[in-house]
Design an enzyme around this catalytic site. Sequence first.
Site, short mmCIF file in Angstrom:
data_model
loop_
_atom_site.label_atom_id
_atom_site.label_comp_id
_atom_site.label_asym_id
_atom_site.label_seq_id
_atom_site.Cartn_x
_atom_site.Cartn_y
_atom_site.Cartn_z
N HIS A 1 -4.89 -11.37 2.46
CA HIS A 1 -3.85 -10.76 3.01
C HIS A 1 -3.80 -10.81 4.32
O HIS A 1 -2.70 -11.08 5.24
CB HIS A 1 -3.91 -9.26 2.85
CG HIS A 1 -2.67 -8.64 3.07
ND1 HIS A 1 -1.37 -8.77 2.56
CD2 HIS A 1 -2.59 -7.39 4.04
CE1 HIS A 1 -0.67 -7.96 3.34
NE2 HIS A 1 -1.29 -7.11 4.04
N GLU B 1 0.78 -1.13 0.01
CA GLU B 1 -0.04 -0.10 -0.01
C GLU B 1 0.80 1.22 0.19
O GLU B 1 0.27 2.47 -0.31
CB GLU B 1 -0.84 0.00 1.36
CG GLU B 1 -1.95 1.06 1.40
CD GLU B 1 -2.94 0.71 2.46
OE1 GLU B 1 -3.36 -0.20 2.59
OE2 GLU B 1 -3.06 1.62 2.99
C1 LIG Z 1 3.61 -9.42 2.38
C2 LIG Z 1 2.94 -8.75 3.68
C3 LIG Z 1 3.24 -7.59 3.85
C4 LIG Z 1 2.59 -6.75 5.01
N1 LIG Z 1 3.02 -5.38 5.06
C5 LIG Z 1 2.52 -5.04 6.56
C6 LIG Z 1 2.91 -3.46 6.60
O1 LIG Z 1 3.61 -3.04 5.90
N2 LIG Z 1 2.49 -2.91 7.84
C7 LIG Z 1 1.66 -3.77 8.66
O2 LIG Z 1 1.23 -3.16 9.59
N3 LIG Z 1 1.30 -5.24 8.57
C8 LIG Z 1 1.90 -5.63 7.38
N4 LIG Z 1 1.31 -7.04 7.20
C9 LIG Z 1 0.84 -7.81 8.06
C10 LIG Z 1 1.93 -8.10 9.37
O3 LIG Z 1 3.12 -8.42 8.57
C11 LIG Z 1 1.50 -9.55 9.94
O4 LIG Z 1 0.11 -9.21 10.45
C12 LIG Z 1 2.40 -9.65 11.21
O5 LIG Z 1 3.72 -9.46 10.77
C13 LIG Z 1 2.03 -10.72 11.80
O6 LIG Z 1 3.12 -10.86 12.90
P1 LIG Z 1 2.79 -12.17 13.82
O7 LIG Z 1 3.91 -12.15 14.82
O8 LIG Z 1 1.49 -12.32 14.26
O9 LIG Z 1 3.11 -13.54 13.11
P2 LIG Z 1 4.16 -14.02 11.88
O10 LIG Z 1 4.95 -13.07 11.49
O11 LIG Z 1 3.18 -14.68 10.65
O12 LIG Z 1 4.84 -15.44 12.70
C14 LIG Z 1 4.08 -16.58 12.98
C15 LIG Z 1 5.27 -17.49 13.70
O13 LIG Z 1 4.52 -18.53 14.36
C16 LIG Z 1 5.03 -19.73 13.81
N5 LIG Z 1 4.22 -20.76 13.55
C17 LIG Z 1 3.14 -20.94 13.08
N6 LIG Z 1 2.49 -22.26 13.19
C18 LIG Z 1 3.20 -22.86 14.01
C19 LIG Z 1 3.42 -23.97 14.65
N7 LIG Z 1 2.38 -25.09 14.12
N8 LIG Z 1 4.37 -24.61 15.38
C20 LIG Z 1 5.32 -23.62 15.60
N9 LIG Z 1 5.48 -22.61 15.10
C21 LIG Z 1 4.52 -21.92 14.38
C22 LIG Z 1 5.87 -19.33 12.36
O14 LIG Z 1 7.00 -20.38 12.09
C23 LIG Z 1 6.24 -17.89 12.73
O15 LIG Z 1 7.62 -17.75 13.33
C24 LIG Z 1 1.93 -7.39 5.84
C25 LIG Z 1 1.80 -8.95 5.72
C26 LIG Z 1 2.27 -9.53 4.49
C27 LIG Z 1 1.65 -10.82 4.38
#
Ligand SMILES: Cc1cc2nc3c(=O)[nH]c(=O)nc-3n(C[C@H](O)[C@H](O)[C@H](O)COP(=O)(O)OP(=O)(O)OC[C@H]3O[C@@H](n4cnc5c(N)ncnc54)[C@H](O)[C@@H]3O)c2cc1C
Length: 575
Positions: free
Chosen positions: A348, A246
């Site tokens: 997304h 975005e």
């Molecule tokens: C391409 C893209 C661009 C984005 N850009 C932005 C942005 O610019 N600004 C913004 O605010 N948001 C953005 N988002 C959204 C944001 O990046 C995510 O919502 C956020 O980073 C999620 O972080 P999280 O720590 O919740 O999970 P994640 O970073 O998805 O991490 C999940 C973790 O859980 C682990 N895991 C999952 N299942 C298991 C299991 N069964 N056993 C062991 N480990 C497991 C994985 O290995 C990983 O380490 C973007 C998303 C995408 C896809």
Amino acid sequence: MLEHDVIIVGGGLAGCRAAVEIARTDSGLNVAVVAKTHPIRSHSVAAQGGIAATLKNVDADDNWEAHAFDTVKGSDYLADQDAVEILAREAPDAIIDLEHMGVLFSRLPDGRIAQRAFGGHSQRRTCYAADKTGHAILHELVNNLRRYGITIYDEWYVMQLIVEDAQAKGIVMYRLLDGQIEVVRAKAVMVATGGYGRAFNTTSNDYASTGDGLAMAALAGIPLEDMEFVQFHPTGLYPVGVLISEAVRGEGAYLINSQGDRFMAAYAPSKMELAPRDITSRAIAREIAAGRGINVDGSAGGPFVHLDVRHLGKEKIMSRIPFAWEESHRLVGIDAVHQPIPVRPTIHYSMGGIPTNTSGQVRSSSSGLIDGLFAAGEAACVSVHGANRLGSNSLLECVVYGKITGAAIARFVSNRKLPQLDDRPYLQAAGQQIQSLLALSGNMRIQPLRQALQDCMTEYCGVFRTQEVMQAGLAKLQELQQQYQQIYLDDKGKLWNTEIVEALELRSLLVVAQLILTSALHRQESRGAHYREDYPQREDANFLKHTLAYYSPAGIEIDYLPVQITMFEPQERKY
Ligand SMILES: Cc1cc2nc3c(=O)[nH]c(=O)nc-3n(C[C@H](O)[C@H](O)[C@H](O)COP(=O)(O)OP(=O)(O)OC[C@H]3O[C@@H](n4cnc5c(N)ncnc54)[C@H](O)[C@@H]3O)c2cc1C
């Protein structure tokens, strides 16, 4: 049995930020992070455009109340306003704290942190590191895990949450390297497993975004909140679906249809390309449906529209959004300095998830809590995004609520003993589960079944939904669930058996898909990302409430949770 004071499932931004906070609060605590990927390969690393906070470096009259209002309006008034207030108030400190940890943000000429415009935000408040913001933040956080001596179990797949009598006691995990199964006993368990984009066939999410944490919670009897709200990002690169950030529109890109018009003028005249994502995605879908999409040969009636950055000039493109240029060039051979980029909506983000209170503690129902279980990040629903998330608020949620949840966990475990736990039945059940997967002798490979599930969700639970279509989707899903018993695995070995993990992930996706479709069927209104052609209006009288969906093999039960309205009365949402 392995033992830690705290076990955090997920090494993305939310899990890592929580781990750092626990260590900072009480350096004596024994904290571990487990991830099925290496933490640095979590989807957070792919975040591009930025992270919102009212630093006022560009728009001096910005304030946290405006950020909170934009977020609540963006959420179509479904966000819990007490949670949003915390998010917006804490945001500036969260950014400064990241900077002190070593995160390199892009700068203004005078040296202060730069901020750009983002969809649905009324001021320029999104901080960024070019268009590689997640990369910059996650690398520093993971470095900090090492600094604080936090144990990392990487490439371990967590199969089960251990919850007995509404108390979390640990997890069961499987090591990819050699198939070893371990139970970890802990005083507190945190779920930070990210989203489920892989439930759909075109997504910006990575291969690991399979909703495991959500499925594990659902299978442990925990309800999932607001699962019907699935975000389509307007600008997925056609045909691959990867994200064109975005930030590209934040820097001034135009959306153009086959007639050469900036068609957003007809849908959101005041915000144009920077309308919130739900509105912009529907606008693109409608243009394509009306025959004003574009084909690869440039003719009308095709499956995508154009995102045009040519007027920004080479220097701005290469300094502010280099990754968008790089992706378009590498994946579809477009040189965005001279050619428009083909885009269409792509799955997304998951607004819903594991319900928590504002300390990150997981709810067991509309009134109860699970002792010792916490969640944050995309897997959780505290609900700051309600029915539609604004861009750059998710990274912010991960760091703000990661921190708050970490602090709450540190308080929770102090002076507590490890819970009583007999690991034998869990080890046995997990061993049997793996054995029975290996023993399946059906005739179906995992990949076509996963593809069929992704096609089913995209076809029956997409941008536009109706009762009839979703019911057909649920029937189809039931068939696919039966076919899961007819899969077979080629690899019967223990070393690096990625097929076992794929089979477990497919089980997660099937559970999550059923929860999404059922929750969507019950919400007979249109709000945010959930658009019902048979109920095109928002119905506050009946549906200004959160859905809670309880999973059981016999079916899904639906209950509701009130929305916290503390600052802004719901109004009609116009841009
Ligand atoms: C391409 C893209 C661009 C984005 N850009 C932005 C942005 O610019 N600004 C913004 O605010 N948001 C953005 N988002 C959204 C944001 O990046 C995510 O919502 C956020 O980073 C999620 O972080 P999280 O720590 O919740 O999970 P994640 O970073 O998805 O991490 C999940 C973790 O859980 C682990 N895991 C999952 N299942 C298991 C299991 N069964 N056993 C062991 N480990 C497991 C994985 O290995 C990983 O380490 C973007 C998303 C995408 C896809």
